[in-house]
Scaffold this motif. Sequence first.
Motif, short mmCIF file in Angstrom:
data_model
loop_
_atom_site.label_atom_id
_atom_site.label_comp_id
_atom_site.label_asym_id
_atom_site.label_seq_id
_atom_site.Cartn_x
_atom_site.Cartn_y
_atom_site.Cartn_z
N MET A 82 23.75 53.07 74.60
CA MET A 82 23.71 54.21 74.00
C MET A 82 23.05 54.89 75.19
N ASN A 83 22.27 54.83 75.47
CA ASN A 83 21.21 55.10 76.54
C ASN A 83 22.63 55.99 77.62
N GLY A 84 23.38 55.05 78.24
CA GLY A 84 23.95 55.58 78.79
C GLY A 84 25.22 55.64 78.41
N LEU A 85 25.97 55.69 77.75
CA LEU A 85 26.65 57.01 77.61
C LEU A 85 26.80 58.36 77.36
N VAL A 86 24.96 58.48 76.67
CA VAL A 86 24.63 59.65 76.84
C VAL A 86 24.26 60.16 77.93
N ASP A 87 23.84 59.34 79.33
CA ASP A 87 23.77 59.96 80.38
C ASP A 87 25.10 60.46 80.94
N THR A 88 26.01 59.43 80.36
CA THR A 88 27.64 60.14 80.91
C THR A 88 28.00 61.40 80.60
N TYR A 89 28.18 60.88 79.63
CA TYR A 89 28.74 62.07 78.41
C TYR A 89 28.28 63.53 77.53
N GLY A 90 26.97 63.11 77.30
CA GLY A 90 26.34 63.58 77.18
C GLY A 90 26.26 63.76 75.13
N TRP A 91 25.16 64.17 74.78
CA TRP A 91 25.56 64.39 73.03
C TRP A 91 26.53 65.34 72.50
N HIS A 92 26.66 65.74 72.59
CA HIS A 92 27.79 66.99 72.35
C HIS A 92 29.08 66.14 72.06
N ALA A 93 29.62 65.78 73.65
CA ALA A 93 30.91 64.92 73.60
C ALA A 93 30.75 64.30 72.73
N LEU A 94 29.66 63.27 73.03
CA LEU A 94 29.79 61.75 71.88
C LEU A 94 29.77 61.82 70.43
N LEU A 95 29.04 63.57 70.06
CA LEU A 95 28.84 63.62 68.31
C LEU A 95 30.37 64.51 68.02
N THR A 96 30.82 65.41 69.05
CA THR A 96 31.90 66.52 68.44
C THR A 96 31.67 67.05 67.52
N PRO A 97 31.15 67.57 67.57
CA PRO A 97 30.43 68.50 66.52
C PRO A 97 31.56 69.66 65.81
N GLU A 98 32.52 70.32 66.71
CA GLU A 98 33.60 70.97 66.34
C GLU A 98 34.32 70.09 65.37
N LEU A 99 34.73 69.16 65.58
CA LEU A 99 35.03 68.35 64.89
C LEU A 99 35.01 67.24 63.35
N LEU A 100 33.41 67.37 63.97
CA LEU A 100 32.33 67.43 62.51
C LEU A 100 32.76 68.64 61.55
N VAL A 101 32.44 69.70 61.83
CA VAL A 101 32.72 71.07 61.28
C VAL A 101 34.24 70.65 60.90
N VAL A 102 35.67 70.59 61.13
CA VAL A 102 36.32 70.18 60.42
C VAL A 102 36.48 69.65 59.12
N ALA A 103 35.74 68.95 59.84
CA ALA A 103 36.41 67.05 58.81
C ALA A 103 35.62 68.24 57.39
N LEU A 104 33.57 68.39 57.27
CA LEU A 104 33.27 68.74 56.44
C LEU A 104 34.00 69.96 55.32
N ALA A 105 35.17 70.77 56.23
CA ALA A 105 35.13 71.86 55.29
C ALA A 105 36.74 71.13 54.93
N ALA A 106 37.53 70.53 55.45
CA ALA A 106 38.51 69.51 54.92
C ALA A 106 37.42 69.12 53.25
N ALA A 107 37.10 68.19 54.22
CA ALA A 107 36.23 67.85 52.60
C ALA A 107 35.71 68.60 51.34
N LEU A 108 35.59 69.78 51.34
CA LEU A 108 35.10 70.57 51.05
C LEU A 108 36.08 71.30 50.32
#
Length: 268
Positions: A1-27
């Motif tokens: 996991m640490n290798g992925l974080v070093d390569t792509y960063g937390w932003h790319a791994l978590l994709t916060p924009e998509l999380l916001v879209v998913a939360l909005a759709a659920a609400l």
Amino acid sequence: MNGLVDTYGWHALLTPELLVVALAAALLYAKAGHFEKYGNGEQVILRSRKQAAFYAGILCMYLGYGGVLSALARQSIDVYVLQLCIRYMCMVPLLIAGMPEWVRNGFLRKLPGGKKLLAFGGPNIPALLVFVAMLTLLMWPQSYQDLNRVELLRFPLHLVLLYSGWFMWEGVLRPRTSWRQRGNCAARIFVIGGVMLLPLCVSMNGAHYTISSFRGASETQLCGAPQVDWITTPYLVGSTSVLGGILLMGALQLSLAIAVIGMRRCVA
């Protein structure tokens, strides 16, 4: 996991924009679901099942388009196939099954061919043929490599897959369709889709896929000269599919079986 974080960063791994879209759709669904009409002599999925299906579809949307799987898909073709299975074999039928019928029908009426589908229902073989053809074009080893060199071609291809996949699944998941008709529709997709996908699945196993991409490189990395940030060089990432074809075939058959079983117990 640490290798992925070093390569792509937390932003790319978590994709916060998509999380916001998913939360909005659920609400939005939590609000729109209160307006769902039940009864009137129509067969519908149990309310609890509809809610569970839709929220599971939202989770599949996140996993299919973002998150850790997207990072891993850049390194392994099999993970990319898994993402495709999550999108089209899990996300689409789950969202269809869980979506309030008035919302679903409203969308369908605006799509080409949607009114005809609402009027006649039943198995949509042309949609199945288009879906399998586009999936084959996307995943056939040589066309996969060509499409990765022209990224813009992939976007309309995925739109066609979503469109045809929706129409294909509608025949199985229409509320007014009897369980026997739904089973017959699923059986046709099961057989036709399986036969048509077999050559693709066989060709994928053990096939070498190459992903064309770009990464930043300094002149120090290239030839020992002083660092210059703006220089980029193309590179190729090779990947061999070991389970991709099996995943694709298995996901189609399994998702159809679950769809039929899940729709069997309905209320009037």
